[in-house]
Design a protein around this motif. Structure first.
Motif, PDB file in Angstrom:
ATOM      1  N   LEU A 355      18.177   9.760  17.850  1.00  0.00           N
ATOM      2  CA  LEU A 355      19.149  10.793  17.490  1.00  0.00           C
ATOM      3  C   LEU A 355      19.630  11.501  18.745  1.00  0.00           C
ATOM      4  N   GLY A 356      18.695  11.712  19.689  1.00  0.00           N
ATOM      5  CA  GLY A 356      19.108  12.311  20.957  1.00  0.00           C
ATOM      6  C   GLY A 356      20.138  11.429  21.641  1.00  0.00           C
ATOM      7  N   ALA A 357      19.834  10.134  21.647  1.00  0.00           N
ATOM      8  CA  ALA A 357      20.792   9.209  22.245  1.00  0.00           C
ATOM      9  C   ALA A 357      22.123   9.292  21.513  1.00  0.00           C
ATOM     10  N   GLY A 358      22.045   9.427  20.182  1.00  0.00           N
ATOM     11  CA  GLY A 358      23.271   9.547  19.401  1.00  0.00           C
ATOM     12  C   GLY A 358      24.057  10.771  19.806  1.00  0.00           C
ATOM     13  N   SER A 359      23.353  11.867  19.980  1.00  0.00           N
ATOM     14  CA  SER A 359      24.010  13.100  20.394  1.00  0.00           C
ATOM     15  C   SER A 359      24.714  12.897  21.735  1.00  0.00           C
ATOM     16  N   LEU A 360      24.028  12.208  22.654  1.00  0.00           N
ATOM     17  CA  LEU A 360      24.638  11.920  23.961  1.00  0.00           C
ATOM     18  C   LEU A 360      25.879  11.051  23.798  1.00  0.00           C
ATOM     19  N   ILE A 361      25.731  10.023  22.956  1.00  0.00           N
ATOM     20  CA  ILE A 361      26.821   9.061  22.826  1.00  0.00           C
ATOM     21  C   ILE A 361      28.061   9.730  22.265  1.00  0.00           C
ATOM     22  N   ILE A 362      27.848  10.594  21.282  1.00  0.00           N
ATOM     23  CA  ILE A 362      29.003  11.314  20.713  1.00  0.00           C
ATOM     24  C   ILE A 362      29.621  12.212  21.777  1.00  0.00           C
ATOM     25  N   ALA A 363      28.742  12.908  22.513  1.00  0.00           N
ATOM     26  CA  ALA A 363      29.257  13.819  23.532  1.00  0.00           C
ATOM     27  C   ALA A 363      30.045  13.060  24.597  1.00  0.00           C
ATOM     28  N   LEU A 364      29.630  11.823  24.871  1.00  0.00           N
ATOM     29  CA  LEU A 364      30.293  11.036  25.923  1.00  0.00           C
ATOM     30  C   LEU A 364      31.333  10.085  25.338  1.00  0.00           C
ATOM     31  N   HIS A 365      31.747  10.332  24.117  1.00  0.00           N
ATOM     32  CA  HIS A 365      32.766   9.503  23.486  1.00  0.00           C
ATOM     33  C   HIS A 365      32.384   8.032  23.508  1.00  0.00           C
ATOM     34  N   HIS A 366      31.234   7.763  22.942  1.00  0.00           N
ATOM     35  CA  HIS A 366      30.764   6.389  22.745  1.00  0.00           C
ATOM     36  C   HIS A 366      30.538   5.638  24.040  1.00  0.00           C
ATOM     37  N   GLU A 367      30.048   6.360  25.019  1.00  0.00           N
ATOM     38  CA  GLU A 367      29.618   5.690  26.252  1.00  0.00           C
ATOM     39  C   GLU A 367      28.112   5.474  26.146  1.00  0.00           C
ATOM     40  N   GLN A 368      27.665   4.207  26.362  1.00  0.00           N
ATOM     41  CA  GLN A 368      26.240   3.957  26.190  1.00  0.00           C
ATOM     42  C   GLN A 368      25.547   3.505  27.460  1.00  0.00           C
ATOM     43  N   ASP A 369      26.294   3.269  28.505  1.00  0.00           N
ATOM     44  CA  ASP A 369      25.700   2.780  29.747  1.00  0.00           C
ATOM     45  C   ASP A 369      25.058   3.949  30.493  1.00  0.00           C
ATOM     46  N   ILE A 370      23.754   3.844  30.760  1.00  0.00           N
ATOM     47  CA  ILE A 370      23.092   4.985  31.387  1.00  0.00           C
ATOM     48  C   ILE A 370      23.628   5.237  32.798  1.00  0.00           C
ATOM     49  N   TRP A 371      24.151   4.218  33.422  1.00  0.00           N
ATOM     50  CA  TRP A 371      24.661   4.426  34.790  1.00  0.00           C
ATOM     51  C   TRP A 371      25.997   5.159  34.781  1.00  0.00           C
ATOM     52  N   LYS A 372      26.582   5.323  33.617  1.00  0.00           N
ATOM     53  CA  LYS A 372      27.809   6.116  33.510  1.00  0.00           C
ATOM     54  C   LYS A 372      27.483   7.548  33.086  1.00  0.00           C
ATOM     55  N   MET A 373      26.190   7.860  32.970  1.00  0.00           N
ATOM     56  CA  MET A 373      25.811   9.213  32.567  1.00  0.00           C
ATOM     57  C   MET A 373      25.336   9.954  33.816  1.00  0.00           C
ATOM     58  N   GLY A 374      24.312  10.770  33.647  1.00  0.00           N
ATOM     59  CA  GLY A 374      23.775  11.475  34.802  1.00  0.00           C
ATOM     60  C   GLY A 374      24.056  12.969  34.733  1.00  0.00           C
ATOM     61  N   GLY A 375      23.065  13.718  35.113  1.00  0.00           N
ATOM     62  CA  GLY A 375      23.233  15.158  35.226  1.00  0.00           C
ATOM     63  C   GLY A 375      23.499  15.857  33.910  1.00  0.00           C
ATOM     64  N   LEU A 376      23.042  15.281  32.807  1.00  0.00           N
ATOM     65  CA  LEU A 376      23.375  15.882  31.523  1.00  0.00           C
ATOM     66  C   LEU A 376      22.398  16.982  31.115  1.00  0.00           C
ATOM     67  N   SER A 377      21.319  17.141  31.881  1.00  0.00           N
ATOM     68  CA  SER A 377      20.301  18.118  31.464  1.00  0.00           C
ATOM     69  C   SER A 377      20.888  19.513  31.395  1.00  0.00           C
ATOM     70  N   GLY A 378      21.796  19.788  32.274  1.00  0.00           N
ATOM     71  CA  GLY A 378      22.375  21.132  32.267  1.00  0.00           C
ATOM     72  C   GLY A 378      23.414  21.301  31.187  1.00  0.00           C
ATOM     73  N   LYS A 379      24.203  20.254  30.931  1.00  0.00           N
ATOM     74  CA  LYS A 379      25.315  20.386  30.012  1.00  0.00           C
ATOM     75  C   LYS A 379      24.856  20.356  28.559  1.00  0.00           C
ATOM     76  N   MET A 380      23.816  19.575  28.280  1.00  0.00           N
ATOM     77  CA  MET A 380      23.351  19.465  26.898  1.00  0.00           C
ATOM     78  C   MET A 380      21.884  19.836  26.871  1.00  0.00           C
ATOM     79  N   ARG A 381      21.656  21.092  26.974  1.00  0.00           N
ATOM     80  CA  ARG A 381      20.296  21.547  27.183  1.00  0.00           C
ATOM     81  C   ARG A 381      19.393  21.230  25.993  1.00  0.00           C
ATOM     82  N   LEU A 382      19.865  21.515  24.810  1.00  0.00           N
ATOM     83  CA  LEU A 382      19.034  21.304  23.629  1.00  0.00           C
ATOM     84  C   LEU A 382      18.722  19.814  23.449  1.00  0.00           C
ATOM     85  N   THR A 383      19.747  19.027  23.605  1.00  0.00           N
ATOM     86  CA  THR A 383      19.529  17.585  23.513  1.00  0.00           C
ATOM     87  C   THR A 383      18.517  17.144  24.559  1.00  0.00           C
ATOM     88  N   PHE A 384      18.651  17.666  25.756  1.00  0.00           N
ATOM     89  CA  PHE A 384      17.737  17.272  26.831  1.00  0.00           C
ATOM     90  C   PHE A 384      16.300  17.641  26.483  1.00  0.00           C
TER      91      PHE A 384
END
Lengths: 615, 497, 498
Positions: A355-384
């Protein structure tokens, strides 16, 4: 009564939604969520009933004296599983409302989801093999429908097909296993079967092979292994594990509910249900343990080199399922309790992670590649934070639920089989490695894409379920939660602190290695060629493709050739042509010349006379 | 003189008249003569009306022949006429009705044909009646003299009926061929008859039977004679290897003649065969039964295989007629009464089938028709009635239930299986299978193919009614077989018991 | 008995009336055909419910041609009334499916009604002659329907189909006449008397074996058992949906029904000699047709092979001969009838929309026609033996009933389920899922009128799947005392009853 309600409430919801509410999305969602929540409440209510005597079954099908019944069992095993299924299910239903907000097919989605709940509850409560098989297949159907939910995507349709067919392969074994059980015992009923080891031998039938009957031991081994085939398919064990990673094509809540928390655990549940049977055969037990071990290690290895966030979690699920199967295969009374315990905690934290991954994916508009993410701990604190709790539970960090269950599990392995214990520890190390890698790459460092740059925390529909699940992932393992009390007591002899020390060392090594390697990296640093087989998932997909396309395909082509060319053209049309040729030949005699006719007439008469009189 | 007495005496007179032995035969002769007279003295008399008169007289005679009063009285006392050379027995009755029915059917067919032919219709019609008379006479044959006379009577009328279209070379050629091959057959037959006479000293069937029963059944000369007689009769029924004339003659002859040849004339051949084999040569059954089986098998196979690739509908009918002869011969080969009853039933079934196929052909015919199957392509679109009638006929001939043709084959199959002639049963099935194919080909052309057809006459209402009645009968007798089966068999049983 | 006669003759007479009537208005013709096809459904259901309530089966036996023991005899048992229900139900759905037929609706519906009546007649006849004759009678309209309203290769297919079925029937006729002629001094065609006769004075073993062989060959060809199946895929591929539904769904099962009604009870020794070969033929059919279906690119041909393959289970079950397996055959006939009819109906619709049956060029149709996709998936999933649909019950009973007798054959048959899942799931994906391709752009979904028959079929399929007991034999069933006991002694899945 309450069981009939628990069983059929989701079906009613599914039927209503699929027949009438496909277009009315919000209504569909509310019907489905209400049914799921009501079911969870009912299930918790049913817990208090204590040990329920066997419920009077209904006859589902009969042929004279032969009957197939439809009834419920509600022992400790079913209670635990029912709670997990309805509880996690309800939470995920709620999450889905947020996750699927933008989707145009929501009505259908919730209909399928309720159908799944119906089927899964059916497996849990089934009182006999046929009933279980029935729901077993229906679960496969709902999984098929949900994986292929976005059917316009070729990959989704492909994955759905693969999942269905791979499961069907396992179910082939399961069906044969059930038939063998029928041969052995003449009943499908779990309660009747439970005492089979104490039955007098004349009550037990055996298999026959080439006219000779096979000894009871072998029969039981064969039966147990065939039934295990079903578990291999559904719980995605080696070598039928290939469908689960692809199944991530489905919506993420589905991955959480079906392909992490509940359905894939059904195999383990079934093994626990028929533990009396498989434990009667040592050979079968060792096969089960071996398969589990292979799966656990192999999946953990693959997970270290995946880049898709959902696939990493999927391989992690595989690996954890391998754990559960492995421990079930270690010979001891009630060892399945360790597996079931891990199943429960795993349901919590793996659902949370997905579900956490789902929350990330929605936030990133269906991006699932971890190398396209990064630094999300600050932006999505609860999810993190919730994700972190899930990850810690998965690693087996002391204090989190995963620690307790994994501890029990490893202890059983340690006491019975040192080799399996070694594999368990190695897997634990790899687990810590890949989940730390995931955490580091996704949440730490700099955003590596525009989407990651502008990510925002998800809505409350999604975060509240995350919080609920994270609480359970944290405290689910403690005694006061009462999960262990629902399971048979394990009598583990004193085994010192070896297990705990080993697992903590593994945890520390794995995480620190991952931290060391991946801290602040922008791309995969491990590019050694030795790792190619791992990255290529040990070539299983290619092997299967080869088998299906070349072996089966060629065989089918050969038969098709026979059908088209030999049977149709050669035999049928050939015979027709031959007859027609004879006809043409005969017509040649018909020259139209009257002298010839008169001659033939006379010749015919003469021939007849010669044949009859002078020959 | 009161009225009642007059009525009574009239009734008595009528009864007496009705019971005259050869009443129907005389009436037929009278009809033929009257038609000739009308033709000669009133050349402007409408052909159409004349044909209707003939049709009505056939109908009248048919009803007369079916009247119980005509049949029943004769059943109780067999009547011999012309000394002992002709007899009236239930068997004669059954066949007489059949021939009259065939005559009626053929006349109905002749209706459109007569109308658009240039030739003298009166001639044709009177010859047709005479041919039917000849057939009716065949039914009661009781010695070889009578046999030869009636057979020649029939054959000679048939020659003319085949070759009647003087301006059509095909028709003339067919007539000549029929004549020459027929003459060969007659020669063989006469030779056979003399041999038999020489060996037995009699021409009478019953006497021959008695002679053979006295222990003379094994004589090779008698066998030789019998084979020659069989080959002569084989010509009539178109059995292999005496069938060579069939396709050519069918192709050349006018359609009504084709119908007559394939039903009436064939039935006459069969009745003579039954007479010869059962009245005279029953004691030699062990000799002739296998021969007939062999010939039947060869005939079925030849007919159905040769028909497979035939593209001319008339020739196709010829080959299929050969094949059907083979099937009917199975009834004789079975050697049982049941087999012969089945044969007669089959004759009826075949008659209906042939009429249903040829009627539409006759209605659809134009002076330029060659009757290639392709000419009938898409008939269904142009005239559904004709196509439906033809299809029902073909399906019935192919032997598919619930049409009458199936029951005929069914009975024959029972007859030969009863005698454990499994090989023949298999041959029959092969024949039926092949016939399914060639009939289906025609149906395919009728229904599924698209064809451009020139201007053709459209069937009038009365023709539709006739076709409808035939279709209905084909269905009715296929489902309620009992009436026809009684007609074909019941009195027979009395006769032989 | 009047009811049974109405069920048979009403459609036939109505069909003849339609063929002969000068009526032109298609709307009236359609309504008339629908009305006529609904009545038998109601009557047949009524008869079934009465039988289920324990009323004695009604039998009519009227001598028809006395001297040869032929009669017009009708009567239904639980099995045959179920088949009659199926025939009339599928017949009604076939009328509905082709409701908008524009090409000569009068003839089309006339022939369809003839076919329905013929099929019902075949299943309710108790006289060998009419039993055979009704079946053959139903073949004529089949031939015309395929040949006239079928696909592009219809002529060839119609001829091939009819030739095979015709020749198969002839072989069958030979066998049936054998049964007739061997039945004593006064042979009869009346099936109950024949069974009685052969029970009290059985034939010698050799005769039984020969007769059984002939009958198996004949009935087998009608059911398209491999290798006598090559007519089926072509025929079904080219047939108009209505004809394929009726033939593949209902008429074909005549062969299975015939074996159960005549050959097996009358020739016990022949049966026992042929059990093993029959089972082998069944499994061969399942696997062979299944694998060939894997290679088909034409949707309808694939469905045709699938239908062939599924009949193999029936042969396996008949070979096993236990009551459980036999009940499985009954359910199979029903469920296969419904699912095959549903499959052909939807496939016909998608063909009418997308103008092609080639799966590789189809795709993504679910986007534009969700209802059709759902209904087709139901048919396909039924073919995969998915629980909740009738076929699962059938296959389950067949497996349970056959496993003790032929374990290896049954295992192979279970493998057949995997194969059929493979090609059916592939077909769903190829036709309905994935991205939309060119052929799928101009299509529309089913109208409610088009959905109705499919809904009916699917609903009955689900009904049987969930409540199979509603069609099972409730009379004569007793609660089992102790499962362990009767499992050993009077096990209905382990002892052949036939």
């Amino acid at each position: 009564m309450i069981f009939w309600l628990i069983q059929f409430l989701p079906l009613a919801a599914a039927a209503i939604i699929l027949l009438f509410l496909r277009g009315k999305h919000s209504l569909a969602a509310s019907v489905s969520v209400l049914a799921a929540v009501a079911n969870a409440v009912l299930a918790f209510g049913a817990l208090s009933k204590g040990a329920v005597p066997p419920l009077r079954p209904m006859v589902w099908m009969n042929v004279g004296l032969f009957q197939i019944e439809f009834g419920f069992v509600f022992d400790h095993l079913a209670k635990l599983m029912l709670v997990v299924v309805t509880g996690v299910g309800a939470v995920i239903h709620v999450f889905s409302v947020g996750y699927m907000e933008q989707d145009t097919g929501r009505g259908r989605y919730f209909g399928y989801l309720s159908l799944f709940m119906f089927s899964m509850i059916g497996i849990v409560l089934a009182s006999n093999f046929i009933q279980m098989f029935l729901f077993w297949e229906l679960v496969g159907l709902s999984s098929y429908l949900l994986i292929g939910f976005w059917y316009e995507r070729d990959s989704a349709a492909q994955a759905a097909k693969k999942a269905f067919l791979t499961n069907k392969l396992g179910d082939f074994g399961l069906m044969l296993g059930i038939l063998c059980v029928w041969m052995l015992a003449g009943t499908f009923n779990f309660l009747d079967l439970a005492g089979i080891t104490q039955w007098p031998p004349q009550h037990i039938g055996t298999l026959e092979w080439l006219g000779r009957s096979i000894s009871l031991d072998i029969t039981i081994t064969v039966t147990a292994l065939l039934i295990f085939c079903g578990a291999v398919g559904k719980s995605a064990q080696f070598p039928l594990h290939v469908w689960l990673p692809d199944a991530m094509e489905g919506p993420t809540p589905v991955s959480a509910l079906i392909h992490a928390a509940t359905m894939v655990a059904a195999g383990v549940y079934m093994l626990a249900r028929i533990y009396f049977l498989i434990s009667a055969s040592e050979a079968a037990m060792s096969v089960i343990a071996a398969i589990g071990a292979i799966t656990a290690l192999m999946a953990a290895l693959i997970a270290t080199q995946q880049n898709d966030i959902k696939r990493i979690l999927a391989y992690s699920t595989l690996s954890q399922l391998g754990y559960m199967v492995m421990v079930t295969g270690v010979f001891d009374a009630h060892n399945y309790a360790a597996g079931m315990f891990h199943l429960t905690t795993h349901a919590f934290f793996k659902a949370l992670l997905f579900l956490g991954a789902g929350s990330l994916i929605i936030a990133l508009h269906h991006e699932q590649d971890i190398w396209k993410m990064g630094g999300l701990s600050g932006k999505m604190r609860l999810t993190f934070l919730t994700f972190l709790i899930g990850a810690l539970a998965l690693m087996g960090m002391p204090g989190f639920s995963g620690f307790f269950s994994k501890e029990d599990l490893l202890a059983v392995l340690y006491l019975h089989n040192k080799l399996l214990f070694g594999i368990g520890i190695l897997t634990a190390l790899l687990t810590a490695f890949y989940i730390t890698r995931l955490l580091v790459v996704v949440f730490i460092g700099l955003p590596r894409s525009a989407a990651a740059m502008h990510a925002q925390e998800s809505s409350g529909w999604m975060t509240v379920p995350l919080v609920i699940l994270s609480v359970f992932s944290w405290i689910g393992g403690y005694e006061f939660m009462g999960i262990q009390s629902l399971l048979p007591k394990m009598q583990l002899p004193e085994h010192g602190h070896v297990v705990m020390v080993c697992s903590i060392i593994a945890l520390a090594t794995g995480s620190s290695a991952a931290l060391f390697i991946y801290w602040n990296r922008a791309s995969e640093p491990l590019t050694s060629r030795i790792l190619i087989p791992i990255r290529e998932k040990f070539y299983f997909d290619d092997i299967y493709n080869y088998l299906v396309r070349n072996i089966q395909g060629t065989f089918a082509m050969f038969l098709n050739f026979i059908d088209q060319w030999v049977l149709d053209i050669t035999v049928f049309r050939g015979a027709a042509a031959l007859l027609r040729g004879v006809g043409v030949g005969l017509r040649r005699l018909q020259t139209g010349n009257v002298q010839v006719y008169a001659f033939l007439f006379g010749a015919g008469t003469v021939l007849l006379i010669w044949w009859e009189l002078l020959r | 003189m009161n009225f009642a007495a007059i009525l009574d005496s009239a009734k008595e007179r009528l009864l007496e008249t009705l019971q005259l032995p050869l009443l129907i035969e005389f009436l037929l002769l009278a009809a033929a003569m009257s038609v000739l007279m009308i033709q000669a003295f009133f050349p402007l008399f409408s052909r159409r009306r004349m044909t209707w008169i003939v049709i009505l007289s056939f109908g009248f005679l048919l009803v007369l022949s079916l009247l119980p009063i005509v049949r029943v009285i004769n059943t109780e006392s067999l009547v011999n006429v012309f000394g002992t050379s002709y007899r009236l027995d239930p068997w004669t009755m059954t066949f007489r009705s059949f021939f009259l029915l065939a005559g009626l059917g053929v006349c109905l067919l002749a209706l459109p044909w007569v109308e658009h032919q240039q030739e003298n219709a009166g001639e044709y019609l009177s010859l047709l009646i005479l041919a039917v008379l000849a057939m009716v006479l065949c039914a009661g044959v009781a010695d070889f003299t009578m046999l030869f006379v009636t057979l020649e009577f029939l054959t000679i009328t048939s020659y003319v009926l085949v070759g009647i279209q003087r301006r059509n070379p095909l028709s003339l050629e067919a007539g000549i061929k029929y004549l020459i091959v027929g003459a060969t057959a007659s020669a063989m037959m006469v030779y056979g008859i003399t041999l038999i006479f020489g060996m037995t000293g009699t021409l009478q069937f019953e006497a021959i039977d008695t002679f053979l029963r006295a222990g003379n059944a094994g004589s090779p000369m008698i066998k030789f004679g019998l084979l020659l007689v069989l080959s002569g009769l084989g010509f009539k029924i178109a059995a292999f290897p005496f069938h060579w004339w069939v396709p050519d003659v069918y192709q050349g002859a006018p359609l009504p003649t084709v119908a007559l040849l394939s039903t009436g004339s064939k039935a006459a051949g069969f009745v003579l065969m039954i007479r010869v084999l059962h009245d005279a040569f029953q004691p030699m059954a062990e000799f002739w039964q296998p021969i007939l089986g062999l010939l039947a098998a060869a005939t079925i196979l030849y007919g159905s295989l040769a028909a497979l690739t035939q593209n001319n509908l008339k020739r196709l009918l010829g080959y299929s007629s050969i094949s059907h002869s083979g099937v009917m011969m199975l009834g004789l080969a079975a050697g049982t009464i049941f087999g012969q009853q089945a044969l007669i039933f089959y004759l009826y079934a075949y008659l209906f089938g042939v009429l249903l196929v040829i009627c539409p052909m006759a209605l659809w015919e134009t002076p330029s028709s060659q009757h290639e199957i392709s000419e009938y392509s898409g008939l269904r679109d142009k005239s559904p009635w004709l196509a439906a009638a033809m299809m029902v006929g073909l399906v019935s001939l192919a032997g598919i239930p619930p049409l009458i043709g199936f029951f005929g084959k069914f009975l024959l199959l029972i007859a030969i299986l009863e005698q454990q002639l499994y090989g023949l049963a298999v041959i029959l099935l092969i024949g039926v299978g092949a016939s399914l194919y060639y009939y289906l080909r025609v149906i395919r052309a009728l229904y599924f193919a698209r064809g451009d057809i020139g201007s053709h006459p459209v069937p009038a209402l009365h023709q539709k009614v006739i076709l409808g009645a035939l279709i209905a009968l084909t269905f009715f007798f296929g489902l309620c077989q009992e009436p026809l089966w009684r007609q074909a068999s019941a009195q027979w049983l009395d006769w032989f018991s | 008995m009047v009811l049974l006669n109405i069920i048979i003759w009403l459609p036939i007479l109505a069909g003849i009336f339609l063929l002969g009537t000068p009526l032109k208005n298609p709307a009236w013709i359609r309504r008339f055909a629908l009305l006529v096809s609904v009545i038998p459904v109601a009557l047949a259901l009524f008869l079934f419910l009465r039988l289920r309530q324990g009323h004695a089966p009604e039998i009519q036996n009227r001598l028809w041609v006395e001297s040869i023991g032929l009669g017009y005899s009708l009567g239904v048992s639980r099995i045959s009334i179920l088949l009659v229900v199926l025939a009339s139900l599928v017949g009604m759905c076939a009328v509905l499916v082709s409701f908008r037929t524009e090409q000569r609706p009068k003839e089309f519906f006339g022939l369809l009604l003839l076919m329905v009546g013929g099929i019902s007649g075949a299943f309710s006849s108790l006289d060998l002659f009419f039993f055979y004759a009704f079946h053959e009678f139903a073949l004529i309209p089949t031939f015309l329907l395929v040949g006239f309203w079928g696909g592009p290769e219809r002529r060839q297919a119609a001829i091939k189909m009819t030739l095979f079925l015709g020749v198969g029937s002839l072989v069958l006729l030979l066998g049936l006449l054998g049964l007739y002629l061997k039945s004593g001094a006064h042979p009869t065609f009346y099936i109950p008397s024949l069974i009685e006769h052969y029970r009290s004075s059985p034939l010698n073993d050799l005769d039984q074996q020969i007769l059984f062989g002939i009958l198996f060959l004949g009935f087998g060809t009608l059911v398209a058992v491999v290798p006598f199946h090559i007519w089926a895929p072509d025929g079904y591929a080219e047939a108009p949906p209505a004809a394929a539904m009726l033939h593949a769904g209902v008429l074909k099962t005549f062969g299975i029904y015939g074996l159960m009604l005549t050959a097996i009870p009358m020739l016990p020794e022949g049966y026992s000699a042929f059990r093993y070969p029959m089972g082998c033929f069944g499994v061969l059919t399942i696997l062979y047709a299944g694998y060939v279906a894997l290679r088909q690119s034409d949707l309808n041909r694939m469905l045709g092979y699938s239908s062939v393959s599924h009949m193999g289970y029936a042969f396996l079950a008949l070979a096993a001969g236990t009551p459980v397996a036999q009940e499985g055959v009954v359910v199979l006939m029903l469920a296969h009838g419904l699912s095959a009819a549903l499959g052909f109906a939807v496939a016909g619709f998608s063909y009418s929309q997308a103008k092609t049956r080639e799966m590789p060029v189809l795709g993504g149709l679910a986007k534009k026609m969700p209802a059709a996709a759902t209904l087709f998936s139901m048919a396909a999933l039924a073919g995969c033996g998915l629980p909740g649909l009738g076929n699962f019950v059938a296959e389950l009973l067949i497996f349970i009933g056959s496993f003790k007798i032929f374990p290896v054959l049954t295992a192979l048959a279970v493998w057949g389920v995997v194969i059929s899942s493979t090609y059916l799931i592939r077909a769903i994906k190829a036709v309905f899922l994935g991205p939309v391709k060119d052929n799928g752009r101009e299509v529309r979904d089913m109208t409610w009128m088009e959905r109705l028959p499919c809904f009916v079929l699917a609903a009955v399929l689900v009904w049987i799947g969930f409540l199979p007991r509603s069609i099972s034999d409730v009379h004569g069933s007793h609660p089992p005392e102790n499962p362990k006991q009767w499992a050993q002694t009077r096990d209905p899945s382990g002892t052949p009853s036939l």
